[in-house]
Design a protein around this motif. Structure first.
Motif, PDB file in Angstrom:
ATOM      1  N   TYR A  62      39.610  36.416  45.094  1.00 23.90           N
ATOM      2  CA  TYR A  62      40.482  37.120  43.675  1.00 23.90           C
ATOM      3  C   TYR A  62      40.223  35.976  42.408  1.00 23.90           C
ATOM      4  O   TYR A  62      40.275  36.729  41.588  1.00 23.90           O
ATOM      5  N   ASP A  63      40.541  34.953  42.632  1.00 28.45           N
ATOM      6  CA  ASP A  63      40.293  33.961  41.509  1.00 28.45           C
ATOM      7  C   ASP A  63      38.921  34.168  40.616  1.00 28.45           C
ATOM      8  O   ASP A  63      38.952  34.329  39.506  1.00 28.45           O
ATOM      9  N   ASP A  64      37.981  34.225  41.508  1.00 24.11           N
ATOM     10  CA  ASP A  64      36.524  34.613  40.988  1.00 24.11           C
ATOM     11  C   ASP A  64      36.581  35.891  40.240  1.00 24.11           C
ATOM     12  O   ASP A  64      35.834  36.098  39.119  1.00 24.11           O
ATOM     13  N   ALA A  65      37.013  36.914  40.657  1.00 23.32           N
ATOM     14  CA  ALA A  65      37.396  38.376  40.273  1.00 23.32           C
ATOM     15  C   ALA A  65      38.200  38.405  38.850  1.00 23.32           C
ATOM     16  O   ALA A  65      37.542  38.836  38.120  1.00 23.32           O
ATOM     17  N   ARG A  66      39.003  37.490  38.870  1.00 26.40           N
ATOM     18  CA  ARG A  66      39.903  37.778  37.650  1.00 26.40           C
ATOM     19  C   ARG A  66      39.115  36.948  36.529  1.00 26.40           C
ATOM     20  O   ARG A  66      39.312  37.328  35.521  1.00 26.40           O
ATOM     21  N   VAL A  67      38.389  35.887  36.960  1.00 23.04           N
ATOM     22  CA  VAL A  67      37.503  35.165  35.772  1.00 23.04           C
ATOM     23  C   VAL A  67      36.580  36.238  35.080  1.00 23.04           C
ATOM     24  O   VAL A  67      36.625  36.518  33.644  1.00 23.04           O
ATOM     25  N   ILE A  68      35.937  37.214  35.999  1.00 18.84           N
ATOM     26  CA  ILE A  68      35.195  38.181  35.332  1.00 18.84           C
ATOM     27  C   ILE A  68      35.890  39.163  34.818  1.00 18.84           C
ATOM     28  O   ILE A  68      35.586  39.681  33.309  1.00 18.84           O
ATOM     29  N   LEU A  69      36.950  39.688  35.240  1.00 25.30           N
ATOM     30  CA  LEU A  69      37.827  40.816  34.630  1.00 25.30           C
ATOM     31  C   LEU A  69      38.451  40.371  33.169  1.00 25.30           C
ATOM     32  O   LEU A  69      38.647  41.123  32.303  1.00 25.30           O
ATOM     33  N   ASP A  70      38.772  39.211  33.406  1.00 24.58           N
ATOM     34  CA  ASP A  70      39.259  38.240  31.783  1.00 24.58           C
ATOM     35  C   ASP A  70      38.039  38.707  30.693  1.00 24.58           C
ATOM     36  O   ASP A  70      38.446  38.888  29.651  1.00 24.58           O
ATOM     37  N   GLU A  71      36.852  38.338  31.091  1.00 21.53           N
ATOM     38  CA  GLU A  71      35.852  38.690  30.591  1.00 21.53           C
ATOM     39  C   GLU A  71      35.649  40.026  29.909  1.00 21.53           C
ATOM     40  O   GLU A  71      35.501  40.234  28.526  1.00 21.53           O
ATOM     41  N   CYS A  72      35.880  40.719  30.862  1.00 23.04           N
ATOM     42  CA  CYS A  72      35.942  42.252  30.639  1.00 23.04           C
ATOM     43  C   CYS A  72      36.814  42.703  29.469  1.00 23.04           C
ATOM     44  O   CYS A  72      36.591  43.709  28.722  1.00 23.04           O
ATOM     45  N   ILE A  73      37.957  42.270  29.659  1.00 25.38           N
ATOM     46  CA  ILE A  73      39.102  42.640  28.909  1.00 25.38           C
ATOM     47  C   ILE A  73      39.128  42.046  27.502  1.00 25.38           C
ATOM     48  O   ILE A  73      39.131  42.807  26.352  1.00 25.38           O
ATOM     49  N   ARG A  74      38.111  40.713  27.371  1.00 20.49           N
ATOM     50  CA  ARG A  74      38.133  40.302  25.978  1.00 20.49           C
ATOM     51  C   ARG A  74      36.988  41.047  25.320  1.00 20.49           C
ATOM     52  O   ARG A  74      37.222  41.462  24.077  1.00 20.49           O
ATOM     53  N   LYS A  75      36.219  41.442  26.024  1.00 17.48           N
ATOM     54  CA  LYS A  75      35.071  42.420  25.248  1.00 17.48           C
ATOM     55  C   LYS A  75      35.570  43.599  24.899  1.00 17.48           C
ATOM     56  O   LYS A  75      34.947  44.402  24.079  1.00 17.48           O
ATOM     57  N   ASP A  76      36.322  44.263  25.742  1.00 20.73           N
ATOM     58  CA  ASP A  76      36.879  45.721  25.550  1.00 20.73           C
ATOM     59  C   ASP A  76      38.188  45.740  25.896  1.00 20.73           C
ATOM     60  O   ASP A  76      38.617  46.170  26.935  1.00 20.73           O
ATOM     61  N   PRO A  77      39.254  45.472  24.955  1.00 19.49           N
ATOM     62  CA  PRO A  77      40.604  45.468  25.326  1.00 19.49           C
ATOM     63  C   PRO A  77      41.126  46.747  25.652  1.00 19.49           C
ATOM     64  O   PRO A  77      42.249  47.065  26.348  1.00 19.49           O
ATOM     65  N   SER A  78      40.264  47.857  25.281  1.00 21.02           N
ATOM     66  CA  SER A  78      41.006  49.395  25.717  1.00 21.02           C
ATOM     67  C   SER A  78      40.420  50.006  26.628  1.00 21.02           C
ATOM     68  O   SER A  78      40.667  51.091  27.029  1.00 21.02           O
ATOM     69  N   ASP A  79      39.577  49.166  27.517  1.00 19.08           N
ATOM     70  CA  ASP A  79      39.126  49.691  28.863  1.00 19.08           C
ATOM     71  C   ASP A  79      40.181  49.463  29.883  1.00 19.08           C
ATOM     72  O   ASP A  79      40.153  48.328  30.306  1.00 19.08           O
ATOM     73  N   MET A  80      40.607  50.464  30.278  1.00 16.41           N
ATOM     74  CA  MET A  80      41.756  50.372  31.135  1.00 16.41           C
ATOM     75  C   MET A  80      41.333  50.467  32.569  1.00 16.41           C
ATOM     76  O   MET A  80      42.201  49.832  33.415  1.00 16.41           O
ATOM     77  N   ASP A  81      40.062  50.478  33.033  1.00 15.57           N
ATOM     78  CA  ASP A  81      39.560  50.385  34.232  1.00 15.57           C
ATOM     79  C   ASP A  81      39.485  48.893  34.569  1.00 15.57           C
ATOM     80  O   ASP A  81      39.764  48.415  35.934  1.00 15.57           O
ATOM     81  N   SER A  82      39.193  48.008  33.432  1.00 16.36           N
ATOM     82  CA  SER A  82      39.250  46.452  33.787  1.00 16.36           C
ATOM     83  C   SER A  82      40.883  46.062  34.007  1.00 16.36           C
ATOM     84  O   SER A  82      41.163  45.068  34.999  1.00 16.36           O
ATOM     85  N   TYR A  83      41.749  46.772  33.407  1.00 15.77           N
ATOM     86  CA  TYR A  83      43.217  46.642  33.673  1.00 15.77           C
ATOM     87  C   TYR A  83      43.650  46.866  35.028  1.00 15.77           C
ATOM     88  O   TYR A  83      44.359  46.213  35.994  1.00 15.77           O
TER      89      TYR A  83
END
Length: 407
Positions: free
Chosen positions: A295-316
């Motif tokens: 889970y922690d490794d997944a969240r590191v990647i998802l944090d990057e996704c949200i930084r790249k595109d804050p409007s992308d709700m799939d990452s949320y």
């Protein structure tokens, strides 16, 4: 000899009269289609008239008349007969193609002289689009057998040599749509030889539908348990269409299903390196990590996704899922070991609930902004309902359940 010749001449006259009468019936109101079809069928079956282009043209014209009647109903927003529409389109296509094949007899100079082609071309140009319209309707109603016929007829007209590019009967995007649906229809009809041919054609026809050929091929190989070709097709498809996360998801799930987690992640890392701007691959990797409880490794990647595109709700959504799954895992651990945990049991349960609350922060953000047509939306609501239930929030539980029931 005289009597035989007389009989032959009489037969010719009778059949030509049938053709003429069948044609004349189309100008009566209402048209007696049964009688017209019976007359022209006799002429088509008789050797004296079966070789004449005009015989088959009249047969096609009967179909044209039937199509015209149904089209007029649609224009007037009146109920139309799907059966008559389908029959008319089929008759029009099959008979006109036969007529054109018999047309173009050489003149004195040896050049083909067409007597029916001009009218056939005009009729096809007028109603070709209805092969696609009705074909799509039949496809959507899962009538794949008849859908396949009309969709292939649509392509047959577009490909026919009687038309040139200037005629505009071959619209690439519509042709590709018809080809894709015809391939799917053949698959659903269990027509392996035909589906293989159509899928191969789709694979080699540049369009937005081209990528679906690889999906269909992969499905066919999976049915046969030919996993080597299954993987090969998916790899080829993903390399050509890197934004197709469905195929990459299938490939990764396959690796996970055979416990080749490292190979799956390595493949994902390769795709991410080749497409550094594609956050969809990052999300796929995060979802894989969630599945294997990293889970922690997944969240590191998802944090990057949200930084790249804050409007992308799939990452949320996936961020929320990571917290929800972690909380569920901790709660399951507490529940399985409650006899030996003692006082630690309560702290683990509280840790689980804390994870649930973090999950809901991300889910609620996505809930407000995610499109209801998103494939993850319903799944997100189901997760939210579970979380609110476990947190004892009856009001929010009822609210989400009500929304789910309304979908």
């Amino acid at each position: 000899m005289f009597s035989v010749a007389l009989l032959a001449a009489s037969s010719v006259c009778a059949q030509k009269k049938n053709v003429s009468q069948a044609s004349s019936l189309l100008y009566e109101t209402p048209v007696n289609y049964s009688k017209a079809i019976a007359l022209i069928d006799q002429a088509k079956a008789d050797s004296t008239t079966s070789g004449l282009a005009h015989t088959w043209y009249v047969a096609g014209r009967i179909g044209y008349s039937m199509v015209n009647a149904e089209v007029q109903k649609t224009m007037l927003q009146q109920p139309y007969s799907v059966d008559d529409f389908y029959k008319g389109l089929s008759m029009m296509h099959d008979n006109y193609m036969q007529a054109d094949a018999r047309d173009g007899q050489p003149d004195k100079k040896g050049n083909p002289k067409y007597t029916e082609r001009k009218n056939i071309r005009n009729d096809f140009k007028e109603y070709q689009i209805w092969y696609l319209y009705l074909g799509v309707d039949l496809y959507n109603s899962h009538d794949y057998e008849r859908a396949s016929v009309l969709l292939e007829d649509y392509m047959s007209i577009a490909d026919n040599q009687m038309f040139t590019a200037k005629d505009g009967v071959k619209v690439d995007s519509l042709y590709a749509q018809a080809l894709y649906m015809a391939a799917v229809s053949a698959v659903n009809n269990g027509q392996e030889e035909k589906s293989a041919k159509l899928i191969e054609q789709l694979k080699n026809t540049p369009s937005d539908y081209q990528q679906f050929a690889y999906e269909l091929l992969a499905t066919e190989y999976e049915k046969k348990n030919d996993m080597d070709n299954y993987v090969a097709v998916l790899r080829e498809g993903v390399s050509k269409f890197p934004s197709n996360t469905y195929m990459s998801g299938l490939l990764i799930n396959y690796y996970l299903s055979i416990n080749k987690y490292d190979e799956g992640v390595a493949y994902l890392d390769q795709m991410i390196a080749q497409n550094p701007g594609n956050i969809e691959y990052l999300r796929v990797k995060a979802s894989v990590l969630i599945q294997v409880k990293k889970y922690d490794d997944a969240r590191v990647i998802l944090d990057e996704c949200i930084r790249k595109d804050p409007s992308d709700m799939d990452s949320y959504y996936y961020m929320g899922l990571s917290w929800a799954k972690q909380g569920e895992s901790r709660f399951q651990y507490a529940d399985d070991n409650w006899k030996t945990l003692g006082k630690e049991y309560d702290s683990i349960v509280e840790e689980s609930k804390s994870n649930y609350r973090k999950a809901l922060e991300y889910f609620e953000t996505a809930h407000q902004k995610m499109s209801h047509s998103n494939g993850l939306y319903k799944e997100m609501l189901q997760n939210m309902q579970f979380l609110y239930s476990n947190l004892g929030n009856r009001d929010k539980f009822a609210e989400i359940r009500s929304e789910l029931e309304g979908l």
